[in-house]
Design an enzyme around this catalytic site. Structure first.
Site: not given
Ligand SMILES: Cc1ncc(COP(=O)(O)O)c(C=O)c1O
Ligand SMILES: Cc1ncc(COP(=O)(O)O)c(C=O)c1O
Ligand code: FES
Ligand code: FES
Lengths: 386, 124, 386, 124
Positions: D34, D36, D60, D104
């Protein structure tokens, strides 16, 4: 030689202030707005600022504004996008006989794909009848598309009333407001429209940039598929410079709307009076009152439009006959035929459209010379009455 | 739309506009509905020479220029020569016409033929 | 701070000479090219001159060049136009898994409308197999659309060979040459292509203007219906300024092709060597030789692309991860997945694309800093091997 | 994509990067596929107070900044307080995140919860 430009309905010069706004985006702020880095981020902000300017000009939410490559693309998208997306509900579309070709030819194309289209007639002034509209609505009607103001004869349709009728039936309503913006107030909240097309080059912005207003929640297919630009609704790297220019032009058009309209109306009436009082056998096309402030459209019996245009051009005046897009074809304007003019008369039409920089002297010069031009051409005509 | 200088000259200052008094051959083609009518007047002498020619035209710039050029070209010609007159002769003399305007020169050639026929019918 | 722009595959700055050419068309030569009068006539000539410049750049006849509002529009037009026009013959289309979204999403849209699409796979370098293509062709195949050069990994497909195979079967062949133009020779006569898409903003021209080459006689429906512009094939008032700019940019790109390509290739190889020699656990994506002269695309294990981009941006370097159009979405690049990279690795990609103004110093600066950035980010990563 | 200055600061100079020696609560969420993974290390004392926290993140800019901010925010808190820690706390502290980057911050909150659970499991 001094040139007098009286074809503002075809296109307008880009305002120097608009050019100014646009320039940095070619060489300096050239980044791709979809990018993560500095060059892209600033550009993204400028695009969003322009979107807000456009939104304000038509009283929409900025998230309802989608940039396109022209007014024609906006019209094509609105009509095909709604038709394709909603065809399960029905395949009937209502429009008028006096639409711009971007609407008419799109409808004709859809007819070939199995859609049915009703073309509402107009009266001798170019107005549709609300009763005709009511009668044309069917249970399988999925879209009504009726232009706000006509590009040839300047007639302004009763969009608000049309919107009410259409809304009541739960049908989607699109209007081509390319000629309306900058000339008369355009307020999507007031008008009950679901989609509305506009184009920058009619309001002193650059050519090649338009926009489609799509009311939140209106179900529509994309016309140009691809990247995630325009919230995934219209692909293609953003035409940043022209988007920013369109924003600026729309802002200026909104600020100057009243002032410009008053100015144009005054000159238009001067022009109409000058022509009607001094030239015999002439008629004014379009509605006497419900017309765009800058539009004058005449038919001169016994003579042909291009001859008038060339004669005017020689003395420094730019006008048009029918819409600019029709020249090159030799058919008389479908709009003039729709208001009931015989083809022979329709061939003798002259459209002069005034802009914000037009002066009283310009108008006087045009009227004086037009009198002689018409006389000269009539002398040459085999069907002149005398 | 791109007209040559010769076309523009013939449009701006067309030669032989109007009706000749005593014309003995008159031809008209086209219709107002199509946006073009061309009427040609010929004065033909007993030797069959076209002494004078003129036109009246309802039409575009190319139609006016074609009329002007065509009448100018046939003056002094015999009706036999004029009978062979083709639209391409006008187009060439005008230095060319845009593709969609070729038919305007055809009108001029047709109007001349109609006028000659009219003369011959009158004589017969 | 000095900025180093290494995202030329996303977009390029407009060349000052191109801006110069364009400027007079906003305010002075602003006329509608469809008009009869002086203002329009000159503009028409300029558009035709630009058309000739574009035609020369790809060795076509000017009457085979149609201007569009973007490369995406050209792709959409080519694919939908051919599909709609030729659907009576068959409804099968062949493309690849690594096309730009303007092609992929258009194909997916057509699938919803009842067309069938075969997506050819590519090998680990991004090349399609000619045998796969031969096997995919069916009697009802009406269109093959395969990109010339890939925008992410830079792989150049064997278009000429593909063209021969497709031509033999009498099928229409479109190629998206948006990334090829200005970087490698593009010759429609040599390549056996029927349709070819290009876009100005990739060759130092403005955004919002593209073109579609349509070989004479190829049967295609319009995408944007309306006025008679572009020989009745693409409606909308011409974006004169940007058309003229595109012409100039194409002419310059053709003149400078060899020089620019040699320069870019040298810097690209320097960059690739610098990165591969100094950074562990990195791979080069795309074909080692058959790649665009300016393209370098890496995957760095254990780190994510946006983090690299942001870190580069902070030190003044603009690069990209996947294509610019994908950012904003969070999926890893479909191209990197298509060449067989696991999603985890695909997330760590960095594309640096060199332009004609890039210098050796730029490359050295980037390599030096990249070494540190990757090290820093890997220290932060929970899946770092050490 | 538009990050606030606070996000950029926390991305450029993240606090609490790395592994704490003797961490007694470790949580990891996300997956490389994914794009992350976030791993949080906690050192919790006998009074149930988070004495130290650190992170390792594959993700990110927003993920890195969220990790940095989240660890900084929970140091000194009791595990009860930290248990109520929500992703919106991180978002607010960062001065906002772009819509597509909210998840996130969710990762950061989840990683903290996972680390606390790990601690409680170890203790039990
Ligand atoms: C291969 C490819 N095709 C199509 C496009 C779309 O071009 P445009 O941005 O002009 O719509 C691009 C670039 O964005 C591209 O790289
Ligand atoms: C009423 C109307 N609709 C649509 C258009 C098309 O706009 P564009 O030239 O930007 O494609 C025009 C002008 O050309 C117009 O006057
Ligand atoms: S007379 Fe009909 S177009 Fe010339
Ligand atoms: S970590 Fe997945 S987008 Fe931020």
């Amino acid at each position: 030689m001094r040139r007098i430009y009286l074809d503002h309905a075809a296109t307008t010069p880009v305002d120097p202030a608009v050019v100014e706004t646009m320039l940095p985006f070619f060489t300096e702020h050239f980044g791709n707005p979809s990018s993560v880095y500095t060059e892209g981020r600033g550009v993204k902000k400028s695009i969003e600022a322009a979107r807000l300017q456009i939104a304000k000009a038509i009283n929409a939410d900025p998230r309802e504004i989608y940039f396109t490559g022209s007014g024609s693309e906006a019209d094509n998208w609105a009509i095909k996008g709604i038709a394709m997306k909603n065809q399960a509900k029905g395949k009937h579309i209502i429009t008028t006989t006096i639409e711009h070709h971007a609407v008419l030819h799109t409808c004709e194309y859809l007819e070939k794909q199995g859609f049915e289209v009703t073309y509402l007639p107009v009266d001798e002034n170019g107005l549709i009848s609300l009763d005709d509209l009511r009668n044309a609505i069917r249970t399988d009607t999925i879209l009504v598309t009726i232009m706000f103001a006509n590009n040839e004869i300047g007639t302004v349709e009763p969009i608000k009333e049309i919107g009410e009728i259409v809304k009541e039936k739960g049908i989607i309503f699109h209007t081509d407001a390319v000629q309306a913006l900058g000339n008369i107030p355009v307020d999507v909240k007031d008008l009950n429209v679901d989609l509305l097309s506009i184009s920058a080059h009619k309001i002193y912005g650059p050519k090649g940039i338009g926009a489609l207003f799509i009311r939140k929640g209106v179900p529509i297919d994309n016309l140009i598929h691809g990247g995630a630009q325009e919230r995934k609704k219209r692909a293609g790297t953003e035409n940043t410079a022209e988007i920013v220019a369109f924003g600026k032009a729309a802002e200026m058009a909104t600020e100057q709307l009243e002032e410009n309209a008053t100015h144009m109306k005054k000159l238009r009436d001067l022009l109409i009076k000058g022509v009607m009082d001094n030239i015999p056998q002439v008629r004014l096309n379009g509605h006497p009152e419900k017309r765009l402030p800058g539009n004058a459209n005449f038919c001169f019996d016994y003579i042909e439009g291009e001859s008038i245009l060339l004669s005017l051009d020689i003395i420094g005046v730019a006008g048009s006959s029918g819409s600019a897009c029709t020249s090159g074809s030799l058919d008389p304007s479908h709009v003039l035929l729709a208001i009931g003019l015989p083809a022979g008369v329709a061939h003798g039409s002259l459209r002069l459209t005034i802009g914000k920089h037009t002066t009283v002297e310009d108008i006087n010069y045009v009227v004086d010379n037009l009198i002689q031009i018409i006389e000269r051409l009539r002398k040459m005509s085999p069907i002149n009455a005398d | 739309m791109e007209y040559t200088d010769v076309v523009m000259e013939n449009f701006t200052c067309p030669k032989h506009v109007g009706e000749i008094e005593g014309a003995n051959g008159v031809g008209q083609v086209g219709s107002p509905a199509c946006g073009d009518i061309m009427k040609i007047f010929l004065k033909i002498n007993d030797d069959g020479i076209i002494e004078d020619a003129s036109f009246k035209t309802f039409g575009c710039g190319a139609a006016v220029a074609s009329s002007s050029m065509a009448t100018d070209m046939i003056i002094g010609k015999s009706i036999e020569e004029a009978g062979k007159f083709k639209n391409s002769d006008v187009v060439d003399a005008l230095g060319g016409l845009p593709a969609e305007k070729i038919h305007c020169s055809v009108l001029a050639a047709e109007a001349i033929q109609a006028a000659i026929e009219d003369y011959q019918k009158n004589k017969a």
